[in-house]
Design an enzyme around this catalytic site. Sequence first.
Site, PDB file in Angstrom:
ATOM      1  N   THR A 118      54.628 -32.005 -31.160  1.00  0.00           N
ATOM      2  CA  THR A 118      54.104 -31.466 -32.415  1.00  0.00           C
ATOM      3  C   THR A 118      52.951 -32.291 -32.971  1.00  0.00           C
ATOM      4  O   THR A 118      52.902 -33.522 -32.761  1.00  0.00           O
ATOM      5  CB  THR A 118      55.235 -31.412 -33.470  1.00  0.00           C
ATOM      6  OG1 THR A 118      54.662 -31.102 -34.748  1.00  0.00           O
ATOM      7  CG2 THR A 118      55.957 -32.743 -33.599  1.00  0.00           C
ATOM      8  N   TYR A 142      61.092 -35.588 -38.333  1.00  0.00           N
ATOM      9  CA  TYR A 142      60.849 -34.579 -37.297  1.00  0.00           C
ATOM     10  C   TYR A 142      59.772 -35.091 -36.326  1.00  0.00           C
ATOM     11  O   TYR A 142      59.984 -35.141 -35.109  1.00  0.00           O
ATOM     12  CB  TYR A 142      60.417 -33.261 -37.953  1.00  0.00           C
ATOM     13  CG  TYR A 142      59.852 -32.260 -36.989  1.00  0.00           C
ATOM     14  CD1 TYR A 142      60.624 -31.781 -35.929  1.00  0.00           C
ATOM     15  CD2 TYR A 142      58.541 -31.797 -37.110  1.00  0.00           C
ATOM     16  CE1 TYR A 142      60.102 -30.873 -35.027  1.00  0.00           C
ATOM     17  CE2 TYR A 142      58.016 -30.889 -36.216  1.00  0.00           C
ATOM     18  CZ  TYR A 142      58.795 -30.424 -35.177  1.00  0.00           C
ATOM     19  OH  TYR A 142      58.271 -29.536 -34.284  1.00  0.00           O
TER      20      TYR A 142
END
Length: 328
Positions: A118, A142
């Site tokens: 990501t 995350y």
Amino acid sequence: MTDTILVTGGAGYIGAHACKALKAAGFTPVTYDNLSTGWQDAVKFGPFEQGDLLDRARLDEVFAKHKPAAVMHFAALSQVGESMQDPGRYWRENVMGALNLIEATVAADCRHFVFSSTCATYGDKDEVTLTEDTPQEPINAYGGSKLAIEGILRDFSARHDLEAVIFRYFNVAGADPEAEVGEFHQPETHLIPLMLDAIDGKRPALTIYGTDYATPDGTCIRDYVHVMDLVDAHVLGLTWLRQGKGGQVFNLGTGSGFSVREVVEASRSVTNREVPMTEGARRPGDCTKLVSGSARAAEDLGWSPKRSTLSEMIADAWRWHQGPGFTR
Ligand code: UDP
């Protein structure tokens, strides 16, 4: 006989679209999913094996049964806000789960691994666009968990006969234009589906998280990429590995950033309906601006986004949103 690809998270949003693309490219996608956030009825393009990434015996069983030629690893917790509330869960399920999977992959002599990372691994940077060489300094758990998995893949590739393509996604949006699969999270936290819910009266209003960012209109800027373009890149990445070109990292975005207000305006225009909305506080963990430099994917993989205009992404998401597949 077609080659089998083990798709973790194949019952989820991006994984289900990847299964469709893999099948169209002549592979058999085998979904491995614990259904914690995925949906069994999204598994339409190949066999389903229910299982958890933390269950090594089950993973070994599935590798032995299907003998995959490669792994595509989508299964993960993926909400920035939740990761700030419960970081332990992100480190345990994302990182330990991936470590288990990578060890099982190596033990099964499977050599090719495609990983969903990501842009959240870059953190809050002032650069105009983020390239693959931008230092990675995540500001939420995350992004931290995904960066850790990139490190595991680097170390395992150095030690074992394993090659990995790592894709750093920007903001994935849209749905299969044929509406066989689409985005459905429970609970939903992402901007476009929440906005479509508000337009549709399923929610009272969209809350804009922060209007005091250092951007032209005060709202966060993101680079949105159509899920069909994203999964096309995965098929290209798999081909790259199978051609023996080795491990590589690729950003996947369009290079164009849009503010939350611009996405709201595009949704109003595509749906021809007003977007009920309120202005709220910032969401902890959100970066001001994330925009991709994706030259490497274009040059090396020959990837070019075909449907990633805001209006096409919103139109495809809206079609899915209004169709029968959306209700569960
Ligand atoms: N956002 C918002 N309201 C919402 C959900 C998201 O204003 O209800 C904003 C969020 O702050 C971010 C952008 O929309 O700037 C995209 O958020 P999303 O959760 O879709 O993806 P993320 O960038 O967190 O991966």
